[in-house]
Design a protein around this motif. Sequence first.
Motif, PDB file in Angstrom:
ATOM      1  N   TYR A 312       0.111   1.086 -38.698  1.00  0.00           N
ATOM      2  CA  TYR A 312      -1.124   0.640 -37.645  1.00  0.00           C
ATOM      3  C   TYR A 312      -2.299   0.029 -38.305  1.00  0.00           C
ATOM      4  CZ  TYR A 312       1.095   3.925 -34.306  1.00  0.00           C
ATOM      5  OH  TYR A 312       1.960   4.519 -33.222  1.00  0.00           O
ATOM      6  N   LEU A 313      -2.046  -0.411 -39.459  1.00  0.00           N
ATOM      7  CA  LEU A 313      -3.201  -1.329 -40.413  1.00  0.00           C
ATOM      8  C   LEU A 313      -3.421  -2.489 -39.767  1.00  0.00           C
ATOM      9  CD1 LEU A 313      -2.505  -0.378 -43.969  1.00  0.00           C
ATOM     10  CD2 LEU A 313      -4.204   0.506 -42.678  1.00  0.00           C
ATOM     11  N   ASP A 314      -2.382  -3.151 -39.181  1.00  0.00           N
ATOM     12  CA  ASP A 314      -2.678  -4.420 -38.631  1.00  0.00           C
ATOM     13  C   ASP A 314      -3.106  -4.406 -37.079  1.00  0.00           C
ATOM     14  OD1 ASP A 314      -2.352  -5.993 -40.973  1.00  0.00           O
ATOM     15  OD2 ASP A 314      -0.006  -5.959 -40.563  1.00  0.00           O
ATOM     16  N   THR A 315      -3.210  -3.004 -36.463  1.00  0.00           N
ATOM     17  CA  THR A 315      -3.662  -2.941 -35.086  1.00  0.00           C
ATOM     18  C   THR A 315      -5.168  -2.791 -35.216  1.00  0.00           C
ATOM     19  OG1 THR A 315      -1.516  -2.331 -34.586  1.00  0.00           O
ATOM     20  CG2 THR A 315      -3.195  -1.587 -32.943  1.00  0.00           C
ATOM     21  N   THR A 316      -5.796  -3.564 -34.524  1.00  0.00           N
ATOM     22  CA  THR A 316      -7.236  -3.481 -34.538  1.00  0.00           C
ATOM     23  C   THR A 316      -7.676  -2.775 -33.611  1.00  0.00           C
ATOM     24  OG1 THR A 316      -7.446  -5.578 -33.508  1.00  0.00           O
ATOM     25  CG2 THR A 316      -7.690  -5.757 -35.793  1.00  0.00           C
ATOM     26  N   THR A 317      -7.539  -2.597 -32.227  1.00  0.00           N
ATOM     27  CA  THR A 317      -7.545  -2.062 -30.904  1.00  0.00           C
ATOM     28  C   THR A 317      -6.695  -1.776 -30.203  1.00  0.00           C
ATOM     29  OG1 THR A 317      -9.928  -2.965 -31.213  1.00  0.00           O
ATOM     30  CG2 THR A 317      -9.417  -1.956 -29.179  1.00  0.00           C
ATOM     31  N   VAL A 318      -6.499  -0.669 -29.324  1.00  0.00           N
ATOM     32  CA  VAL A 318      -5.540  -0.162 -28.721  1.00  0.00           C
ATOM     33  C   VAL A 318      -6.130   0.297 -27.007  1.00  0.00           C
ATOM     34  CG1 VAL A 318      -3.309   0.945 -27.968  1.00  0.00           C
ATOM     35  CG2 VAL A 318      -3.668   0.289 -30.223  1.00  0.00           C
ATOM     36  N   TYR A 319      -5.778  -0.389 -26.082  1.00  0.00           N
ATOM     37  CA  TYR A 319      -6.177   0.081 -24.910  1.00  0.00           C
ATOM     38  C   TYR A 319      -5.160   0.576 -23.907  1.00  0.00           C
ATOM     39  CZ  TYR A 319      -9.892  -3.454 -26.084  1.00  0.00           C
ATOM     40  OH  TYR A 319     -10.877  -3.965 -26.780  1.00  0.00           O
ATOM     41  N   VAL A 320      -5.481   1.885 -23.535  1.00  0.00           N
ATOM     42  CA  VAL A 320      -4.275   2.586 -22.707  1.00  0.00           C
ATOM     43  C   VAL A 320      -4.688   1.951 -21.125  1.00  0.00           C
ATOM     44  CG1 VAL A 320      -3.239   4.586 -21.609  1.00  0.00           C
ATOM     45  CG2 VAL A 320      -4.177   4.428 -24.087  1.00  0.00           C
ATOM     46  N   GLU A 321      -3.603   1.158 -20.623  1.00  0.00           N
ATOM     47  CA  GLU A 321      -3.764   0.574 -19.425  1.00  0.00           C
ATOM     48  C   GLU A 321      -3.491   1.485 -18.268  1.00  0.00           C
ATOM     49  OE1 GLU A 321      -2.273  -3.122 -19.276  1.00  0.00           O
ATOM     50  OE2 GLU A 321      -3.824  -4.051 -20.630  1.00  0.00           O
ATOM     51  N   GLU A 322      -2.404   2.412 -18.295  1.00  0.00           N
ATOM     52  CA  GLU A 322      -1.775   3.115 -17.155  1.00  0.00           C
ATOM     53  C   GLU A 322      -0.871   4.262 -17.839  1.00  0.00           C
ATOM     54  OE1 GLU A 322       0.990   2.822 -13.292  1.00  0.00           O
ATOM     55  OE2 GLU A 322       0.718   0.982 -14.512  1.00  0.00           O
ATOM     56  N   ILE A 323      -0.949   5.361 -17.355  1.00  0.00           N
ATOM     57  CA  ILE A 323      -0.023   6.599 -17.869  1.00  0.00           C
ATOM     58  C   ILE A 323       0.909   7.113 -16.697  1.00  0.00           C
ATOM     59  CG2 ILE A 323      -0.012   8.805 -19.252  1.00  0.00           C
ATOM     60  CD1 ILE A 323      -2.107   8.057 -20.780  1.00  0.00           C
ATOM     61  N   THR A 324       2.002   7.485 -16.613  1.00  0.00           N
ATOM     62  CA  THR A 324       2.860   8.065 -15.675  1.00  0.00           C
ATOM     63  C   THR A 324       3.485   9.288 -16.490  1.00  0.00           C
ATOM     64  OG1 THR A 324       3.280   5.794 -14.675  1.00  0.00           O
ATOM     65  CG2 THR A 324       4.497   8.090 -14.317  1.00  0.00           C
ATOM     66  N   GLU A 342      -3.661  -7.174 -32.446  1.00  0.00           N
ATOM     67  CA  GLU A 342      -2.951  -7.130 -33.615  1.00  0.00           C
ATOM     68  C   GLU A 342      -3.176  -8.349 -34.488  1.00  0.00           C
ATOM     69  OE1 GLU A 342       1.130  -6.821 -32.640  1.00  0.00           O
ATOM     70  OE2 GLU A 342       0.944  -4.515 -32.100  1.00  0.00           O
ATOM     71  N   ARG A 343      -3.232  -8.089 -35.740  1.00  0.00           N
ATOM     72  CA  ARG A 343      -3.378  -9.150 -36.931  1.00  0.00           C
ATOM     73  C   ARG A 343      -1.989  -9.789 -37.364  1.00  0.00           C
ATOM     74  NH1 ARG A 343      -7.841  -5.939 -38.740  1.00  0.00           N
ATOM     75  NH2 ARG A 343      -6.376  -5.003 -40.117  1.00  0.00           N
ATOM     76  N   ASN A 344      -1.823 -10.867 -37.212  1.00  0.00           N
ATOM     77  CA  ASN A 344      -0.487 -11.496 -37.612  1.00  0.00           C
ATOM     78  C   ASN A 344      -0.794 -12.785 -38.301  1.00  0.00           C
ATOM     79  OD1 ASN A 344       2.097 -12.116 -37.752  1.00  0.00           O
ATOM     80  ND2 ASN A 344       2.698 -12.514 -35.705  1.00  0.00           N
ATOM     81  N   ASN A 345      -0.652 -12.766 -39.655  1.00  0.00           N
ATOM     82  CA  ASN A 345      -0.573 -14.017 -40.578  1.00  0.00           C
ATOM     83  C   ASN A 345      -2.278 -14.581 -40.378  1.00  0.00           C
ATOM     84  OD1 ASN A 345       1.990 -13.956 -41.233  1.00  0.00           O
ATOM     85  ND2 ASN A 345       2.764 -14.996 -39.726  1.00  0.00           N
ATOM     86  N   GLY A 346      -2.816 -13.702 -40.391  1.00  0.00           N
ATOM     87  CA  GLY A 346      -4.523 -14.127 -40.231  1.00  0.00           C
ATOM     88  C   GLY A 346      -5.107 -14.359 -39.062  1.00  0.00           C
ATOM     89  N   ALA A 347      -4.160 -14.409 -38.160  1.00  0.00           N
ATOM     90  CA  ALA A 347      -4.787 -14.827 -36.440  1.00  0.00           C
ATOM     91  C   ALA A 347      -4.589 -13.275 -35.743  1.00  0.00           C
ATOM     92  CB  ALA A 347      -3.774 -15.790 -36.172  1.00  0.00           C
TER      93      ALA A 347
END
Length: 377
Positions: A312-324, A342-347
């Motif tokens: 999870y180190l390259d995941t900056t923010t997560v939003y839960v949009e919907e849960i069933t 997510e960060r991928n190759n600096g982007a």
Amino acid sequence: MKKKWIISGVLSFLIIGAGTYLFFKITKDIPNQLTFTSNLIKATDENGTEQKVELKDLKEIIHETQKLVVKIELEDGSLGSGFLYNDKGDVITNAHVVANAREVKVNTTDSKEFTGEVIGISNDTDIAVVRVEGLKEVDPLKIARSRTAEIGDEVLALGSPLGFQNTVTTGIISGLERDLNIDNFQYEDVYQISAPIAPGNSGGPLIDRKTGEVLGINSAASNQGTIGFSIPITDVLPLIEGWSETPMTSLPSVSFKTEEPLYEGGSIEDYAQYVVNYFYEALNLGDYVTAYSLLGSSWQSKTNYTDFRKGYLDTTTVYVEEITLTNDGDTITAIATISADERNNGANKNVKYKVTYELGYENDQLKLLSGKGEEIK
């Protein structure tokens, strides 16, 4: 000689000119720059005097606040939260957390346990005060005594939901002046918040994300999504201060007492939804230890903490949009749509996933027993 004089004159002219330009440049531009980089906001105190309040870093606010938030436990095993209000050792909480109790157990974040005495409680406003002798002379949380919240303000909700002490969830003020009637308590002009709240959160503080001040007391939640309700601290300060100055000699009887009665729908499905939201809140805060603790023993046996954190180190923010949610009997299946930055190759890029979790109880705690995800193209 004349040539040297001319050169000297030209140099002097250039130096004076450059100095004049820099002077006007500084006096004109620097104040404008300070307008955009100031870490102070304007606020008023209880006397209406304008003051400047320093903006703080999120981790600094959490660190300073958590140690002043306590878990409250009654003899029947019901749990709630509270926070230190003054240097007398007085802890603010909800009336429904300590209803019909004179003494309660108070646990601090550093695992110290104290006995607290209820010195004030209302049977129509969901507010109570517990005096803890062991917390006297401890610097309390700072209270926003006259400043009220506005829609869109970022807030933190702290407490011990489901018994998980030191829990922080984030959100915003999503509504104002909400009126509720739950059991015997009347909620008037309360804040509606988007920060997830679950049983055990009641009585915890609602914190201003920018200043670290207490804006309200988290008191109730809805079973429809992550909607919570918090009592504005300014509305109940006179009542609280009255009890602190003159403690009640006898306490009024509250006509109900059930564990967390103000949580509308305490079913396993509600808990499952909260645990999933709590999992991602912990990841967003970089609290990988808490997120990992929500995994079941079987999942942890297959994935060690180091590998879990690395994932999870390259995941900056997560939003839960919907849960069933689906109740399968012994377990709950939660299918969620999430949006991850997510960060991928600096982007940075945004990716959506469909994740599926199986949740069940282990040692009386609801855990994420297994999980899988697939990218939504």
